[in-house]
Design a protein around this motif. Sequence first.
Motif, mmCIF file in Angstrom:
data_model
loop_
_atom_site.group_PDB
_atom_site.id
_atom_site.type_symbol
_atom_site.label_atom_id
_atom_site.label_comp_id
_atom_site.label_asym_id
_atom_site.label_seq_id
_atom_site.Cartn_x
_atom_site.Cartn_y
_atom_site.Cartn_z
ATOM 1 N N ASN A 141 -4.710 5.753 -1.196
ATOM 2 C CA ASN A 141 -5.070 4.338 -1.357
ATOM 3 C C ASN A 141 -5.311 3.788 0.049
ATOM 4 O OD1 ASN A 141 -5.336 1.623 -1.905
ATOM 5 N ND2 ASN A 141 -3.588 1.519 -3.295
ATOM 6 N N TYR A 142 -6.471 4.127 0.595
ATOM 7 C CA TYR A 142 -6.745 3.835 1.998
ATOM 8 C C TYR A 142 -6.948 2.339 2.252
ATOM 9 C CZ TYR A 142 -7.387 8.861 1.886
ATOM 10 O OH TYR A 142 -7.195 10.212 1.691
ATOM 11 N N ARG A 143 -7.492 1.639 1.271
ATOM 12 C CA ARG A 143 -7.675 0.203 1.433
ATOM 13 C C ARG A 143 -6.316 -0.487 1.623
ATOM 14 N NH1 ARG A 143 -11.862 -3.110 -0.042
ATOM 15 N NH2 ARG A 143 -12.828 -1.437 -1.251
ATOM 16 N N ILE A 146 -4.800 0.307 5.060
ATOM 17 C CA ILE A 146 -5.404 -0.497 6.143
ATOM 18 C C ILE A 146 -4.850 -1.922 6.127
ATOM 19 C CG2 ILE A 146 -7.570 -1.526 6.947
ATOM 20 C CD1 ILE A 146 -8.941 1.093 5.852
ATOM 21 N N ALA A 147 -4.771 -2.521 4.934
ATOM 22 C CA ALA A 147 -4.296 -3.908 4.828
ATOM 23 C C ALA A 147 -2.860 -4.032 5.312
ATOM 24 C CB ALA A 147 -4.418 -4.387 3.387
ATOM 25 N N SER A 169 -7.261 6.191 7.880
ATOM 26 C CA SER A 169 -7.775 5.667 6.599
ATOM 27 C C SER A 169 -9.250 5.320 6.716
ATOM 28 C CB SER A 169 -6.967 4.436 6.168
ATOM 29 O OG SER A 169 -5.632 4.784 5.885
ATOM 30 N N HIS A 170 -9.638 4.716 7.823
ATOM 31 C CA HIS A 170 -11.059 4.421 8.036
ATOM 32 C C HIS A 170 -11.870 5.720 8.059
ATOM 33 C CE1 HIS A 170 -11.096 0.122 8.454
ATOM 34 N NE2 HIS A 170 -10.253 0.105 9.476
ATOM 35 N N ARG A 173 -12.445 7.007 4.635
ATOM 36 C CA ARG A 173 -13.437 6.188 3.930
ATOM 37 C C ARG A 173 -14.820 6.278 4.577
ATOM 38 N NH1 ARG A 173 -11.764 1.758 0.809
ATOM 39 N NH2 ARG A 173 -13.249 0.382 1.873
ATOM 40 N N GLU A 175 -15.681 5.214 7.374
ATOM 41 C CA GLU A 175 -15.958 3.989 8.124
ATOM 42 C C GLU A 175 -15.768 4.308 9.607
ATOM 43 O OE1 GLU A 175 -14.365 1.177 4.429
ATOM 44 O OE2 GLU A 175 -13.130 1.443 6.219
#
Length: 427
Positions: A141-143, A146-147, A169-170, A173, A175
């Motif tokens: 759950n990378y989002r 990051i949060a 995490s980026h 994804r 990113e």
Amino acid sequence: MKRVIHYGIVFCIFAMMAPDLAAQTNSLEPFFKYFFNNQYDSARAEIKRQIAADSSAASLYFYQGKTCLAMHDYDAALHAFRQAVRKGYPAAKAFRYIGQIFEEQGRLADAIDAYRAAQNLSPKLPSLSLKMASLYFKRKNYRATIALGRQILKQDTTQMQAFYLIGRSHLQRAENDSALAIAIRAVSLDSNSVPNLLNLGVALFRKEKFDSSTTVLQRILEISPRSDEAKFYLAKNLAEQDDLVAAVRHLEDCVRLGGVYRLKAMKLLAQYFYEMKQLDESMKWARKYLGEKPEEGVIHYYLARALSDRGESDEAEKEFDKARRFAGEDFVKMIYFYRGLNFYQNGSDGKAIPWYKKAIAIDPKFSYAYYNLALVYDRYYEDKNPAIRYYEKFIELAKKDETVPPMIIAAAKERVGQLREKRFFRK
């Protein structure tokens, strides 16, 4: 004397953790001795005896939970911690250990819930935010990672693990710009943080800044010579810079280290040795890899190509068949193409034709398949019409394909002229 001081410190710690237990320090001395000497069976028996004597003391259940946890008796530990909370023990501390139990059991969602409950009850436990961020990352759950990581950095702008989790995490994804920015920020605060240097090296590689990535990865290996991830990505950088000899050296080191990147390194060794035309080495690494992970279509594909190049057509066909069985759809076109080439190289021209046509059916703009099909008809048939048709289709597509060398296009044009001339004189 040292032992007396040690137990005195231990008692003080437990007294601070549970003020209501201070008066019981002497009676719990045997338990503490057993527990801190890893004599958990005796510690468990002693704490059970204490509970039998006073079942209202919440702290006794808490220590029972810690003892059961140390013994990996998770069901008993959960029951004990829950009993401690019911009896009035500070719930934040109990939930913290309940989270640990769930984490060790692999129940990551439950662990996150328990850690969150502990933090809500006692916000002065910042380490729990990192634990939750790590578990979000493990759950992919990378989002959320990051949060939460960014929340942690608002409270502590130097928290290197939070930087790492956000950056990685980026990367997961794809990113890459964000990953690069957070890694640069982390490394500016701590230039020796290997995890964040790794994020920086990988992000630079993804951005095709191979020289910069190589510099970062070499710096990592100065700090941590056994970093298999650094060796793996350094090898990929070197391969992009056409230094396959150095690349395979780092990959072989990576395999010897036996870390997470071991299998990935073996996979690249099979590919790179094939590209270097060292067929025996390519086959060796392909077979080693397939011995551990037999359902890898790409490795069957490289093994098939190496066997084909050695003239072992039948064995190559078996490997091409396995490659097709295990490969993703986006790779099937190349399997069909080289399966055709296997027959062509080994003198079975007629058998090559259907495989080239299958490749074209997947990708009607696959210029090389038309060229190879033209070669087969040119050599295999007396009637040159199909050869001319496929050469012309190749020339049409190759003009828009930057991967096709101009000399091959020129050769195809020259051959079309020759075949037309032969056809004219037959009339």
